[in-house]
Design a protein around this motif. Structure first.
Motif, PDB file in Angstrom:
ATOM      1  N   LEU A  70       0.833  -1.200   0.000  1.00  0.00           N
ATOM      2  CA  LEU A  70       0.000   0.000   0.000  1.00  0.00           C
ATOM      3  C   LEU A  70       0.873   1.257   0.000  1.00  0.00           C
ATOM      4  O   LEU A  70       0.552   2.249  -0.671  1.00  0.00           O
ATOM      5  CB  LEU A  70      -0.921  -0.001   1.218  1.00  0.00           C
ATOM      6  N   LYS A  71       1.974   1.199   0.700  1.00  0.00           N
ATOM      7  CA  LYS A  71       2.913   2.319   0.717  1.00  0.00           C
ATOM      8  C   LYS A  71       3.457   2.588  -0.683  1.00  0.00           C
ATOM      9  O   LYS A  71       3.620   3.760  -1.094  1.00  0.00           O
ATOM     10  CB  LYS A  71       4.056   2.005   1.684  1.00  0.00           C
ATOM     11  N   GLU A  72       3.708   1.535  -1.429  1.00  0.00           N
ATOM     12  CA  GLU A  72       4.201   1.686  -2.807  1.00  0.00           C
ATOM     13  C   GLU A  72       3.176   2.372  -3.700  1.00  0.00           C
ATOM     14  O   GLU A  72       3.537   3.011  -4.696  1.00  0.00           O
ATOM     15  CB  GLU A  72       4.576   0.314  -3.368  1.00  0.00           C
ATOM     16  N   ARG A  73       1.907   2.276  -3.334  1.00  0.00           N
ATOM     17  CA  ARG A  73       0.853   2.977  -4.067  1.00  0.00           C
ATOM     18  C   ARG A  73       0.688   4.408  -3.576  1.00  0.00           C
ATOM     19  O   ARG A  73      -0.176   5.138  -4.059  1.00  0.00           O
ATOM     20  CB  ARG A  73      -0.481   2.232  -3.913  1.00  0.00           C
ATOM     21  N   LYS A  74       1.534   4.801  -2.611  1.00  0.00           N
ATOM     22  CA  LYS A  74       1.535   6.153  -2.042  1.00  0.00           C
ATOM     23  C   LYS A  74       0.199   6.498  -1.378  1.00  0.00           C
ATOM     24  O   LYS A  74      -0.281   7.634  -1.450  1.00  0.00           O
ATOM     25  CB  LYS A  74       1.904   7.189  -3.113  1.00  0.00           C
ATOM     26  N   ILE A  75      -0.398   5.483  -0.737  1.00  0.00           N
ATOM     27  CA  ILE A  75      -1.602   5.687   0.068  1.00  0.00           C
ATOM     28  C   ILE A  75      -1.209   5.540   1.531  1.00  0.00           C
ATOM     29  O   ILE A  75      -0.635   4.523   1.933  1.00  0.00           O
ATOM     30  CB  ILE A  75      -2.702   4.694  -0.314  1.00  0.00           C
ATOM     31  N   ASP A  76      -1.523   6.562   2.310  1.00  0.00           N
ATOM     32  CA  ASP A  76      -1.140   6.557   3.720  1.00  0.00           C
ATOM     33  C   ASP A  76      -1.961   5.542   4.513  1.00  0.00           C
ATOM     34  O   ASP A  76      -3.129   5.297   4.216  1.00  0.00           O
ATOM     35  CB  ASP A  76      -1.335   7.939   4.331  1.00  0.00           C
ATOM     36  N   ALA A  77      -1.326   4.972   5.520  1.00  0.00           N
ATOM     37  CA  ALA A  77      -2.008   4.031   6.406  1.00  0.00           C
ATOM     38  C   ALA A  77      -1.424   4.168   7.803  1.00  0.00           C
ATOM     39  O   ALA A  77      -0.345   4.745   7.993  1.00  0.00           O
ATOM     40  CB  ALA A  77      -1.855   2.601   5.892  1.00  0.00           C
ATOM     41  N   ILE A  78      -2.127   3.644   8.776  1.00  0.00           N
ATOM     42  CA  ILE A  78      -1.633   3.630  10.151  1.00  0.00           C
ATOM     43  C   ILE A  78      -1.558   2.196  10.637  1.00  0.00           C
ATOM     44  O   ILE A  78      -2.127   1.292  10.015  1.00  0.00           O
ATOM     45  CB  ILE A  78      -2.511   4.479  11.084  1.00  0.00           C
ATOM     46  N   ALA A  79      -0.874   1.999  11.741  1.00  0.00           N
ATOM     47  CA  ALA A  79      -0.741   0.652  12.304  1.00  0.00           C
ATOM     48  C   ALA A  79      -0.937   0.699  13.810  1.00  0.00           C
ATOM     49  O   ALA A  79      -0.592   1.679  14.472  1.00  0.00           O
ATOM     50  CB  ALA A  79       0.621   0.054  11.965  1.00  0.00           C
ATOM     51  N   LEU A  80      -1.492  -0.382  14.339  1.00  0.00           N
ATOM     52  CA  LEU A  80      -1.682  -0.566  15.772  1.00  0.00           C
ATOM     53  C   LEU A  80      -0.924  -1.813  16.202  1.00  0.00           C
ATOM     54  O   LEU A  80      -1.031  -2.859  15.559  1.00  0.00           O
ATOM     55  CB  LEU A  80      -3.164  -0.719  16.101  1.00  0.00           C
ATOM     56  N   THR A  81      -0.188  -1.714  17.294  1.00  0.00           N
ATOM     57  CA  THR A  81       0.649  -2.814  17.747  1.00  0.00           C
ATOM     58  C   THR A  81       0.986  -2.624  19.221  1.00  0.00           C
ATOM     59  O   THR A  81       0.671  -1.591  19.816  1.00  0.00           O
ATOM     60  CB  THR A  81       1.949  -2.869  16.903  1.00  0.00           C
ATOM     61  N   ASN A  82       1.631  -3.609  19.797  1.00  0.00           N
ATOM     62  CA  ASN A  82       2.181  -3.452  21.147  1.00  0.00           C
ATOM     63  C   ASN A  82       3.606  -2.923  21.121  1.00  0.00           C
ATOM     64  O   ASN A  82       4.143  -2.541  22.160  1.00  0.00           O
ATOM     65  CB  ASN A  82       2.150  -4.799  21.879  1.00  0.00           C
ATOM     66  N   PHE A  83       4.216  -2.899  19.925  1.00  0.00           N
ATOM     67  CA  PHE A  83       5.619  -2.521  19.804  1.00  0.00           C
ATOM     68  C   PHE A  83       5.792  -1.507  18.679  1.00  0.00           C
ATOM     69  O   PHE A  83       6.067  -1.878  17.527  1.00  0.00           O
ATOM     70  CB  PHE A  83       6.476  -3.769  19.544  1.00  0.00           C
TER      71      PHE A  83
END
Length: 364
Positions: free
Chosen positions: A110-123
């Motif tokens: 998705l990053k290669e398509r230049k569309i922003d995203a977020i992530a949720l994690t413990n780390f």
């Protein structure tokens, strides 16, 4: 120190209470991102328990953010969905460890398509951070290899973040916000009740529980995510064959598999749920196929040999999922402890290594 799944079940309520108290700070980054753009939909991408967490929270998010929320397995996303996402979609990648290879690959594509995203994690310092615009922590604590506490705390984060975003965007007013927050707090307080009910059920029906060889978990809407996670806990820990079904789909073929040796669980999340009567109907009819039918319910009027009954506190079904998964966590733990068995062996370890499900450096 060697931890058990029950250790993290015991720890979960305390962590959840702390996160509710600190909800503004905990969810600020999510709310800021949500408010910067007029998103029309949300897509949550994950695998394993993180996918189940997304399913758990999905109906809450749809209700209060008033937009479509869909869930996609990470590998499916990379293979089929990545090119369908536009910049009006808020894409959220979920990974407890931040090391899941499929989730990282999906975020990279998705990053290669230049569309922003977020992530949720413990780390937040995990490899997933390099593939998204912003990464944030659920607010859990470490060492939860079983993701028992993690399921509850991660689902709670999505609820709190969505509620704060709904308030900030005017989708709920202050009075509605307080009402929903009160229900969430009630659900967290029911974690201890759920744990105790699971222990009581096991002690009363120990021989029955230790003969869970084939399990079918039946839910609908919010509780389908609970059914998925209940199955996963039994599979991962006990090695039991377990499958989740939507309540009406259960009657379109899977019911034909039911024999006297199959244990079928119906998840009834609230007496005022739109599917309450259908769940009870399925429970009653399935008793004609097997005696091994279990009902998790808040209804004081249902009878049966295997009924786990919660106190009815009027909690909505999309919030009740916070505590409904606890019995399956406890049963998976206790069966393995008492029988001295585990699903893990050298063959399983080699399989997971060969399948390359995690990048190196995983921490719990």
């Amino acid at each position: 120190m060697k931890y058990t799944m029950e250790d993290f079940m015991i720890e979960a309520p305390q962590v959840a209470r702390r996160n509710i108290e600190n909800r503004k700070e905990l969810t600020k980054k999510f709310v800021d991102i949500f408010m910067k753009k007029k998103y029309e939909r949300i897509c949550m991408v994950a695998c394993g328990t993180s996918y189940n967490i997304a399913c758990n929270a999905r109906y809450f998010m749809m209700k209060y953010l008033q937009m479509d929320v869909r869930t996609v397995w990470a590998y499916t996303f990379t293979s089929y969905d990545v090119n369908t996402v536009d910049d009006k979609t808020l894409v959220i990648f979920l990974s407890q460890s931040g090391h899941s290879t499929n989730t990282i690959a999906a975020a990279r594509m998705l990053k290669e398509r230049k569309i922003d995203a977020i992530a949720l994690t413990n780390f937040p310092d995990s490899p997933l951070k390099d593939e998204v615009k912003s990464i944030m922590a659920y607010g859990s604590t470490l060492n939860d290899l079983f993701v028992a506490k993690g399921v509850i705390i991660s689902t709670l984060f999505l609820m709190l973040a969505s509620l704060e975003a709904a308030l900030a965007s005017g989708r709920v007013d202050a009075a509605q916000y307080e009402q929903v927050l009160a229900q969430i707090s009630k659900a967290v307080e029911k974690l201890d009740e759920s744990h105790q009910l699971a222990m009581d059920f096991y002690q009363k029906n120990k021989a029955f529980c230790q003969q869970f060889y084939r399990m079918m978990l039946v839910g609908c809407g919010p509780t389908f995510g609970t059914a998925l996670e209940g199955c996963q806990k039994m599979q991962e820990n006990y090695g039991c064959a377990a499958t989740a079904f939507e309540v009406d789909e259960f009657s379109h073929g899977p019911n034909m598999e039911v024999t006297k040796d199959v244990a079928v669980f119906f998840l009834d999340s609230a007496n005022h749920s739109p599917v309450h009567s259908r769940i009870l109907q399925g429970y009653a009819c399935t008793k004609g196929l097997t005696d091994r039918v279990v009902l998790l319910t808040h209804d004081p009027h249902v009878t049966g040999d295997y009924v786990l009954r919660f106190r009815d506190d009027g909690i909505d079904d999309e919030i009740a999922v916070l505590y409904l998964v606890c019995p399956f966590q406890y049963w998976a733990h206790k069966i393995c402890e008492d029988l001295r068995v585990t699903s893990w062996d050298r063959a399983v370890a080699k399989y997971l290594d060969d399948m390359n499900t995690k990048v190196p450096g995983v921490r719990y």
